[in-house]
Scaffold this motif. Structure first.
Motif, PDB file in Angstrom:
ATOM      1  N   GLY A 163       1.091  -1.351  -0.049  1.00 14.43           N
ATOM      2  CA  GLY A 163      -0.398  -0.292   0.259  1.00 14.43           C
ATOM      3  C   GLY A 163       0.673   1.570   0.079  1.00 14.43           C
ATOM      4  O   GLY A 163       0.338   2.398   0.458  1.00 14.43           O
ATOM      5  N   LYS A 164       2.071   0.783  -0.635  1.00 15.32           N
ATOM      6  CA  LYS A 164       2.890   2.669  -0.530  1.00 15.32           C
ATOM      7  C   LYS A 164       3.189   2.941  -1.997  1.00 15.32           C
ATOM      8  O   LYS A 164       3.264   4.013  -2.147  1.00 15.32           O
ATOM      9  CB  LYS A 164       3.861   2.062   0.307  1.00 15.32           C
ATOM     10  N   ASP A 165       3.800   2.371  -2.568  1.00 10.10           N
ATOM     11  CA  ASP A 165       4.384   2.254  -4.076  1.00 10.10           C
ATOM     12  C   ASP A 165       3.045   2.533  -5.117  1.00 10.10           C
ATOM     13  O   ASP A 165       2.680   3.777  -5.987  1.00 10.10           O
ATOM     14  CB  ASP A 165       4.866   2.009  -4.650  1.00 10.10           C
ATOM     15  N   ARG A 166       2.499   1.574  -5.419  1.00  9.18           N
ATOM     16  CA  ARG A 166       1.475   1.536  -6.779  1.00  9.18           C
ATOM     17  C   ARG A 166       0.278   2.550  -6.219  1.00  9.18           C
ATOM     18  O   ARG A 166      -0.679   3.128  -6.615  1.00  9.18           O
ATOM     19  CB  ARG A 166       0.608   0.197  -7.074  1.00  9.18           C
ATOM     20  N   ASP A 187       3.954  15.108   2.297  1.00 12.70           N
ATOM     21  CA  ASP A 187       2.875  14.367   3.303  1.00 12.70           C
ATOM     22  C   ASP A 187       2.766  13.133   3.587  1.00 12.70           C
ATOM     23  O   ASP A 187       2.887  12.848   4.316  1.00 12.70           O
ATOM     24  CB  ASP A 187       2.446  15.595   4.130  1.00 12.70           C
ATOM     25  N   GLU A 188       1.519  13.222   2.288  1.00  7.72           N
ATOM     26  CA  GLU A 188       0.311  11.951   2.762  1.00  7.72           C
ATOM     27  C   GLU A 188       1.575  10.698   2.078  1.00  7.72           C
ATOM     28  O   GLU A 188       1.170   9.840   2.363  1.00  7.72           O
ATOM     29  CB  GLU A 188      -0.935  11.973   1.587  1.00  7.72           C
ATOM     30  N   TYR A 189       2.407  11.609   1.134  1.00  6.03           N
ATOM     31  CA  TYR A 189       3.290  10.222   0.554  1.00  6.03           C
ATOM     32  C   TYR A 189       3.923   9.527   1.135  1.00  6.03           C
ATOM     33  O   TYR A 189       4.257   8.176   1.358  1.00  6.03           O
ATOM     34  CB  TYR A 189       3.652  10.230  -0.443  1.00  6.03           C
ATOM     35  N   LEU A 190       4.508  10.294   2.253  1.00  5.34           N
ATOM     36  CA  LEU A 190       5.780   9.807   3.112  1.00  5.34           C
ATOM     37  C   LEU A 190       5.137   9.116   4.494  1.00  5.34           C
ATOM     38  O   LEU A 190       5.883   8.806   5.231  1.00  5.34           O
ATOM     39  CB  LEU A 190       6.945  10.524   3.688  1.00  5.34           C
ATOM     40  N   ALA A 217      16.681  -2.719   2.962  1.00  5.39           N
ATOM     41  CA  ALA A 217      15.240  -2.792   3.250  1.00  5.39           C
ATOM     42  C   ALA A 217      14.648  -1.729   3.135  1.00  5.39           C
ATOM     43  O   ALA A 217      13.925  -2.172   3.548  1.00  5.39           O
ATOM     44  CB  ALA A 217      15.601  -3.661   5.276  1.00  5.39           C
ATOM     45  N   LEU A 218      15.245  -1.072   4.482  1.00  7.40           N
ATOM     46  CA  LEU A 218      15.041   0.494   3.752  1.00  7.40           C
ATOM     47  C   LEU A 218      14.084   0.821   2.834  1.00  7.40           C
ATOM     48  O   LEU A 218      13.173   1.211   2.357  1.00  7.40           O
ATOM     49  CB  LEU A 218      15.867   1.447   4.724  1.00  7.40           C
ATOM     50  N   ALA A 219      15.648   0.866   1.988  1.00  7.88           N
ATOM     51  CA  ALA A 219      14.974   1.098  -0.101  1.00  7.88           C
ATOM     52  C   ALA A 219      13.030   0.036   0.398  1.00  7.88           C
ATOM     53  O   ALA A 219      12.493   0.509  -1.042  1.00  7.88           O
ATOM     54  CB  ALA A 219      15.909   1.064  -0.750  1.00  7.88           C
ATOM     55  N   LEU A 220      13.736  -0.787   0.308  1.00  9.18           N
ATOM     56  CA  LEU A 220      12.598  -2.165  -0.495  1.00  9.18           C
ATOM     57  C   LEU A 220      10.973  -1.456   0.444  1.00  9.18           C
ATOM     58  O   LEU A 220       9.697  -1.358   0.238  1.00  9.18           O
ATOM     59  CB  LEU A 220      12.799  -3.086  -0.256  1.00  9.18           C
ATOM     60  N   ILE A 221      11.017  -1.314   1.954  1.00 12.02           N
ATOM     61  CA  ILE A 221      10.106  -1.446   3.024  1.00 12.02           C
ATOM     62  C   ILE A 221       9.275  -0.122   2.915  1.00 12.02           C
ATOM     63  O   ILE A 221       8.196   0.314   2.859  1.00 12.02           O
ATOM     64  CB  ILE A 221      10.053  -1.333   4.319  1.00 12.02           C
ATOM     65  N   GLY A 222      10.324   1.695   2.595  1.00 13.63           N
ATOM     66  CA  GLY A 222       9.739   2.837   2.683  1.00 13.63           C
ATOM     67  C   GLY A 222      10.169   3.277   1.207  1.00 13.63           C
ATOM     68  O   GLY A 222       9.844   2.703   0.328  1.00 13.63           O
ATOM     69  N   VAL A 223       8.892   4.395   1.753  1.00 15.92           N
ATOM     70  CA  VAL A 223       8.987   4.817   0.839  1.00 15.92           C
ATOM     71  C   VAL A 223       9.712   6.676   0.512  1.00 15.92           C
ATOM     72  O   VAL A 223       9.948   7.305   1.808  1.00 15.92           O
ATOM     73  CB  VAL A 223       7.568   6.149   0.006  1.00 15.92           C
ATOM     74  N   TYR A 227      11.451   9.124  -5.219  1.00 14.16           N
ATOM     75  CA  TYR A 227      10.293   8.374  -5.438  1.00 14.16           C
ATOM     76  C   TYR A 227       9.460   8.818  -6.188  1.00 14.16           C
ATOM     77  O   TYR A 227       9.471   8.625  -7.587  1.00 14.16           O
ATOM     78  CB  TYR A 227       9.737   7.394  -4.687  1.00 14.16           C
ATOM     79  N   LEU A 228       8.895   9.568  -5.440  1.00 10.76           N
ATOM     80  CA  LEU A 228       7.298  10.789  -6.238  1.00 10.76           C
ATOM     81  C   LEU A 228       8.112  11.542  -6.908  1.00 10.76           C
ATOM     82  O   LEU A 228       6.830  11.528  -7.800  1.00 10.76           O
ATOM     83  CB  LEU A 228       6.629  10.957  -5.177  1.00 10.76           C
ATOM     84  N   GLU A 229       8.893  11.899  -6.835  1.00 12.80           N
ATOM     85  CA  GLU A 229       9.090  13.400  -7.582  1.00 12.80           C
ATOM     86  C   GLU A 229       9.745  13.186  -9.104  1.00 12.80           C
ATOM     87  O   GLU A 229       9.918  13.835 -10.443  1.00 12.80           O
ATOM     88  CB  GLU A 229      10.194  13.503  -6.535  1.00 12.80           C
TER      89      GLU A 229
END
Length: 266
Positions: A163-166, A187-190, A217-223, A227-229
């Motif tokens: 529920g973070k990328d797509r 803000d909402e994205y992060l 792990a952080l790159a995979l799990i977090g946003v 990425y959004l930019e």
């Protein structure tokens, strides 16, 4: 946007309450986002049952859905639209990381090979560009906007695996059309990061204990903002504005956007 209490659905958030220009907000209870629904238990999760969700849009791949099928809220209809289908069928490398999160986290050696040494940011950048320019993604986000604009769809929930990328890009497109400013969009994205890290904490721990690089792990799990930019820059380069991307790239008519705004802006 506010987190919705749930014991069985990860990263469940209501777009409602998000501040918009002119002092307006997004109407609550109509469009929600989350991770996968494979563990949904309405008996144990009255907060989710009370949402009255009538439409679920699943952005995951066939493999993801087969491995972890959704459990639908009572009376809800399921619509499936694989955002990453074109990227996977193009034969470019392996399945994108957004669609193989659990496999990569299970094997630090494979993760290092594909994502180590700063490769993760590059790979995710390609995935986010594909959200904007691939036909499968355009079809998925067209479906999302069309359903979100339709009062007959009832309360709608859209999701991928974490529920973070797509899902994050879908939320960005909706909120941008409704009039959220750039800072609010970011803000909402992060804001999903804490919930995603909680949901995947055992997986992260197993990965690092097995010798996995915590940065991967952080790159995979977090946003991350970058990425959004990347996706927003792709919209600007190809279309010039979010409205033109929606009209020309997604093929969503202005009347549907008008209906979306009428339905969701409070």
């Amino acid at each position: 946007m506010t987190a919705t209490p749930s014991t069985t659905v990860a990263n469940l958030r209501d777009l409602g309450g998000t501040p918009l220009t002119g002092g307006r907000t997004v109407r609550p209870g109509l469009v929600l986002r989350s991770g996968a629904l494979d563990r949904l238990d309405l008996d144990a999760d009255p907060a989710v049952a009370a949402l009255g969700i009538r439409t679920v849009i699943d952005f995951r791949s066939d493999t993801e859905r087969a491995d972890h099928p959704d459990r639908l809220p009572t009376g809800a209809r399921l619509l499936v639209s694989d955002v990453l289908a074109d990227k996977m069928h193009a034969g470019i490398g392996k399945m994108p990381p957004a669609a193989q999160l659990k496999d990569l986290m299970a094997d630090p050696v494979v993760a290092e090979e594909h994502l180590g040494g700063g490769k993760a940011q590059v790979v995710f950048g390609e995935v986010y560009r594909s959200f904007v320019n691939s036909a499968s993604a355009q079809s998925a986000y067209r479906l999302l906007l069309t359903e979100a604009a339709d009062p007959q769809a009832g309360p709608l929930l859209f999701h991928c695996t974490a529920g973070k990328d797509r899902t994050g890009w879908g939320a960005t497109v909706i909120l941008s059309l409704l009039g959220a400013d750039d800072a609010t969009l970011m803000d909402e994205y992060l804001s999903v990061n804490p919930a995603v890290k909680r949901a995947f904490a055992p997986m992260i721990e197993g990965f690092t204990v097995a010798g996995g690089d915590p940065e991967i792990a952080l790159a995979l799990i977090g946003v991350f903002p970058s990425y959004l930019e990347t996706a927003l820059e792709e919209v600007a380069a190809r279309y010039g504005s979010m409205e033109k991307y929606v009209r020309e790239g997604l093929g969503v008519p202005d009347g549907t956007v008008d209906a979306l705004r009428a339905r969701l802006i409070a």
